[in-house]
Design a protein around this motif. Structure first.
Motif, mmCIF file in Angstrom:
data_model
loop_
_atom_site.group_PDB
_atom_site.id
_atom_site.type_symbol
_atom_site.label_atom_id
_atom_site.label_comp_id
_atom_site.label_asym_id
_atom_site.label_seq_id
_atom_site.Cartn_x
_atom_site.Cartn_y
_atom_site.Cartn_z
ATOM 1 N N LEU A 11 0.834 -1.215 0.000
ATOM 2 C CA LEU A 11 0.000 0.000 0.000
ATOM 3 C C LEU A 11 0.865 1.260 0.000
ATOM 4 C CD1 LEU A 11 -2.905 1.103 0.229
ATOM 5 C CD2 LEU A 11 -2.583 1.116 2.707
ATOM 6 N N SER A 12 1.886 1.245 0.825
ATOM 7 C CA SER A 12 2.773 2.409 0.888
ATOM 8 C C SER A 12 3.458 2.646 -0.454
ATOM 9 C CB SER A 12 3.833 2.205 1.973
ATOM 10 O OG SER A 12 3.239 2.009 3.222
ATOM 11 N N VAL A 13 3.931 1.578 -1.059
ATOM 12 C CA VAL A 13 4.628 1.729 -2.343
ATOM 13 C C VAL A 13 3.672 2.260 -3.405
ATOM 14 C CG1 VAL A 13 5.739 0.445 -4.206
ATOM 15 C CG2 VAL A 13 6.336 -0.034 -1.816
ATOM 16 N N VAL A 15 0.919 4.006 -2.980
ATOM 17 C CA VAL A 15 0.598 5.410 -2.699
ATOM 18 C C VAL A 15 1.742 6.321 -3.125
ATOM 19 C CG1 VAL A 15 0.216 7.082 -0.847
ATOM 20 C CG2 VAL A 15 -1.023 4.904 -0.841
ATOM 21 N N ALA A 16 2.954 5.915 -2.759
ATOM 22 C CA ALA A 16 4.113 6.738 -3.131
ATOM 23 C C ALA A 16 4.257 6.820 -4.650
ATOM 24 C CB ALA A 16 5.387 6.168 -2.518
ATOM 25 N N VAL A 19 1.657 9.152 -5.958
ATOM 26 C CA VAL A 19 1.998 10.544 -5.627
ATOM 27 C C VAL A 19 3.058 11.072 -6.590
ATOM 28 C CG1 VAL A 19 3.196 11.974 -3.935
ATOM 29 C CG2 VAL A 19 1.332 10.485 -3.206
ATOM 30 N N VAL A 20 4.075 10.244 -6.808
ATOM 31 C CA VAL A 20 5.177 10.715 -7.662
ATOM 32 C C VAL A 20 4.720 10.856 -9.108
ATOM 33 C CG1 VAL A 20 7.414 10.073 -8.625
ATOM 34 C CG2 VAL A 20 6.978 9.789 -6.181
ATOM 35 N N GLY A 23 1.752 13.420 -9.396
ATOM 36 C CA GLY A 23 2.244 14.775 -9.180
ATOM 37 C C GLY A 23 3.091 15.273 -10.331
ATOM 38 N N ALA A 24 3.917 14.402 -10.859
ATOM 39 C CA ALA A 24 4.771 14.800 -11.977
ATOM 40 C C ALA A 24 3.931 15.166 -13.199
ATOM 41 C CB ALA A 24 5.741 13.671 -12.305
ATOM 42 N N TRP A 26 0.801 16.118 -13.227
ATOM 43 C CA TRP A 26 0.000 17.314 -12.952
ATOM 44 C C TRP A 26 0.852 18.576 -13.000
ATOM 45 C CZ3 TRP A 26 -0.519 20.441 -8.295
ATOM 46 C CH2 TRP A 26 -1.590 21.344 -8.371
ATOM 47 N N LEU A 27 2.020 18.490 -12.408
ATOM 48 C CA LEU A 27 2.867 19.680 -12.373
ATOM 49 C C LEU A 27 3.421 20.022 -13.757
ATOM 50 C CD1 LEU A 27 4.820 19.181 -9.042
ATOM 51 C CD2 LEU A 27 3.026 20.833 -9.519
ATOM 52 N N GLU A 29 1.856 19.623 -16.376
ATOM 53 C CA GLU A 29 0.694 19.981 -17.199
ATOM 54 C C GLU A 29 0.617 19.148 -18.468
ATOM 55 O OE1 GLU A 29 -0.373 24.458 -16.717
ATOM 56 O OE2 GLU A 29 1.789 24.327 -16.886
ATOM 57 N N VAL A 51 14.651 24.578 -22.005
ATOM 58 C CA VAL A 51 13.700 23.495 -22.265
ATOM 59 C C VAL A 51 12.627 23.546 -21.187
ATOM 60 C CG1 VAL A 51 13.423 20.994 -22.309
ATOM 61 C CG2 VAL A 51 15.408 22.037 -23.402
ATOM 62 N N GLU A 104 12.580 34.289 -16.251
ATOM 63 C CA GLU A 104 11.706 33.346 -16.952
ATOM 64 C C GLU A 104 11.554 33.798 -18.405
ATOM 65 O OE1 GLU A 104 8.045 33.423 -14.586
ATOM 66 O OE2 GLU A 104 9.370 34.387 -13.150
#
Lengths: 335, 253
Positions: A11-13, A15-16, A19-20, A23-24, A26-27, A29, A51, A104
């Motif tokens: 479960l922990s693996v 979830v992690a 998340v990774v 999240g990657a 989503w961030l 885009e 880049v 930027e």
């Protein structure tokens, strides 16, 4: 126990992992299921573009910079990954520019007709256009650092120029200029006063001229009237009467003239007598002034005056003494 | 002088010999999957899953402090959405892995060193050797593998919680909206930030568990020796974290 351990670990693996990965995605885009198309843009240099920098169309983000690489002939090529469903301009160009003060950068896709009216930019775009290559022409706008540097240089130049002007216009020059201005102001004031003073006489002259003109007009009217009367007089014989009266007057004038001539002869003889008297008087005064004769000596010599004065004083003392002591000088005896 | 050089040479040769023997034993131990395999899940739970609460606790407050600190630094000069960038970057790349590693160095490294040290001083290790059990395969390998595998998992959760706590702090305590915060997060986000932090945390897990296991197996002198080994394991683990942190920054950034 073993199964329970495996469950918790699994479960922990999971979830992690979620998340990774989630999240990657989503961030970054990244839109899964949507296809992108990669366009190549050619730049002479790309400034601070990296880049991952956003690609925008009319301000809306439509993709990212996927790769940047050096190309032949000193060009730089950037792969712009743009969403497939985006309607791109007919003749697109890529403008790389800084998006903020903090380093930027982004790429803006424009139609070449909408590119900024800047000679350098237009030249860069024209140079980057390579017919047949399929690459979008690209250009780079100066970043804020360069603009700041330019502004700093301009400010420095202005400072130098101001210093030079200041050294050219030293205190004596400024004083001269001030003095000249003051003189000019005084001259202007005098001119104004003069104009003000001359206004009234000029007005009077103008008024007099107008009055004179009116008088001349009325005089000419009177002359006309007089001429008319003269004309009328010649018709009735009044001129003959006037001429007769004039002759009589002339005779009277001749008689008066003879009387005056006789009067002048008498006056002339009295004048000669007076001249002789004056001449004698003048001779006498000249003698007196030069000290000749008794009167001259009296006038010129102070001794005589002093002696006379002294004698008079002695005479007064004598009279006084006689009045005080009559017996001293007069003695009456009967016997 | 010659004797001194001889002693140095002998010491060097001894170090190389021991390293070779250790590598051979490690390779042999790793090859004994049947020995360490069944123990892996247990160690993963003990070293990894059970460490998640403390890691998340640290992450929550790390995110809060970072958000407040960033807003304090940026006020008036830098747009506030940079708070998101600073929180995310810092938590992903540095504070998430390092603080989690430090916390687990105390918990996991001390745990391993104390457990193995006690087994050593109570001659349980000798008993295992007597039973022809590979001590390294039975005691060291599952712990090192478990820590190496679970540290990234714990760190990933800590990073996520740290960013979320920073976001909650920024939106509730600062004048910053959610879109602005994540604009800052996304502005400077690269996937490398994530895998860089996870790779570091895996190396931290390996180093901490290895230090703890080796220190524990060298324990001597009863309970006092166990205490010394535990302390030594924690100190070495923290030093290893800092050295590896600098190493990865030098190599990967």
């Amino acid at each position: 126990m073993k199964r329970r351990n495996e469950f918790f670990v699994g479960l922990s693996v999971i979830v992690a992992f979620l998340v990774v990965i989630g999240g990657a995605i989503w961030l970054s885009e990244a839109e899964l299921g949507k296809r992108d198309v990669v366009h190549v843009a050619r730049f002479r240099e790309i400034g601070g573009l990296n880049v991952g920098a956003p690609v925008t169309l009319r301000g809306v983000k439509v993709g990212r910079v996927n790769a940047i690489r050096l190309a032949q002939n000193d060009w730089v090529e950037a792969d712009l990954k743009v969403k497939l469903d985006v309607d791109l301009p007919a003749t697109p160009v890529a403008i790389a520019a800084s998006a903020s003060l903090f380093g930027e950068w982004h790429v803006t896709v424009l139609d070449i007709t909408d590119a900024p009216v800047d000679a350098v930019l237009r030249t860069a775009l024209a140079e980057a256009s390579k017919p047949g290559s399929g690459a979008w022409p690209g250009a780079t706008l100066p970043d804020f650092g360069q603009l700041t540097q330019q502004a700093n240089r301009i400010a420095t130049d202005l400072g130098t120029m101001t210093g030079r002007v200041s050294s050219a216009l030293d205190s004596s020059a400024i004083q001269d200029v001030r003095r000249s201005l003051r003189d000019l102001r005084e001259a202007a004031d005098r001119l104004a006063d003069f104009a003000k003073k001359q206004t009234d006489p000029f007005n009077r002259v103008t008024t007099n001229l107008a009055a004179t003109s009116d008088e001349v007009g009325s005089a000419s009217k009177r002359v006309n009237t007089l001429l008319g009367r003269v004309d009328d007089a010649t018709k009735d014989g009044q001129v003959n009467d006037i001429m007769n009266s004039t002759k009589a007057t002339t005779a009277d004038l001749r008689a008066a003239s003879a009387d005056a001539r006789e009067l002048l002869a008498v006056i002339r003889s009295h004048q000669q007598t007076l001249a002789r008297i004056l001449e004698t008087t003048d001779t006498l005064l000249t003698k007196v002034q030069s000290g000749k004769g008794s009167l001259g000596l009296l006038a010129r010599d102070s001794t005589l005056y002093l002696e006379t004065t002294k004698t008079v004083q002695q005479m007064r003392q004598l009279l006084t003494d006689i009045q005080a002591n009559p017996r001293k000088y007069f003695r009456f005896s009967v016997f | 002088m010659t004797d001194h050089l001889n002693r140095i040479g002998v010491a060097q040769l001894g170090f190389i010999r021991r390293t070779g023997r250790w590598a051979k034993d490690a390779a042999h131990a790793v090859s004994l999957v049947r020995t360490w395999g069944p123990l892996l899940a247990l160690q993963m739970r003990r070293l990894g899953v059970d460490s998640i609460p403390i890691a998340l606790f640290l992450a929550v407050f790390t995110g809060i402090v970072l958000a407040l600190l960033a807003s304090y630094i940026f006020t008036g000069a830098v747009p506030l959405y940079f708070v998101g960038a600073l929180v995310a970057k810092t938590v992903m790349m540095e504070l998430g892995p390092v603080l989690t590693g430090m916390a687990l160095a105390g918990r996991v490294g001390a745990n391993i060193a104390a457990e193995l040290g006690t087994m050593k001083v109570t001659e349980q290790v000798d008993a295992l050797e007597t039973l022809a059990v590979d001590v390294h395969a039975y005691l060291v390998v599952p712990r090192v593998f478990a820590a190496t595998l679970m540290f990234p998992v714990v760190t990933a959760m800590a990073v996520a919680v740290g960013v979320v706590s920073g976001w909650i702090t920024a939106t509730s305590l600062l004048d910053l909206s959610t879109p602005e915060f994540f604009k800052g997060v996304r502005q400077f986000y690269h996937f490398k930030d994530v895998w860089f932090g996870l790779l570091k945390s895996a190396s931290f897990g390996a180093a901490i568990s290895l230090m703890g296991a080796l220190t524990g197996l060298r324990t001597q002198g009863g309970a006092e020796g166990v205490g010394r080994s535990t302390t030594r394991a924690v100190v070495l683990g923290c030093e290893a974290i800092l050295v590896l942190d600098a190493f990865w920054a030098l190599v990967l950034l």
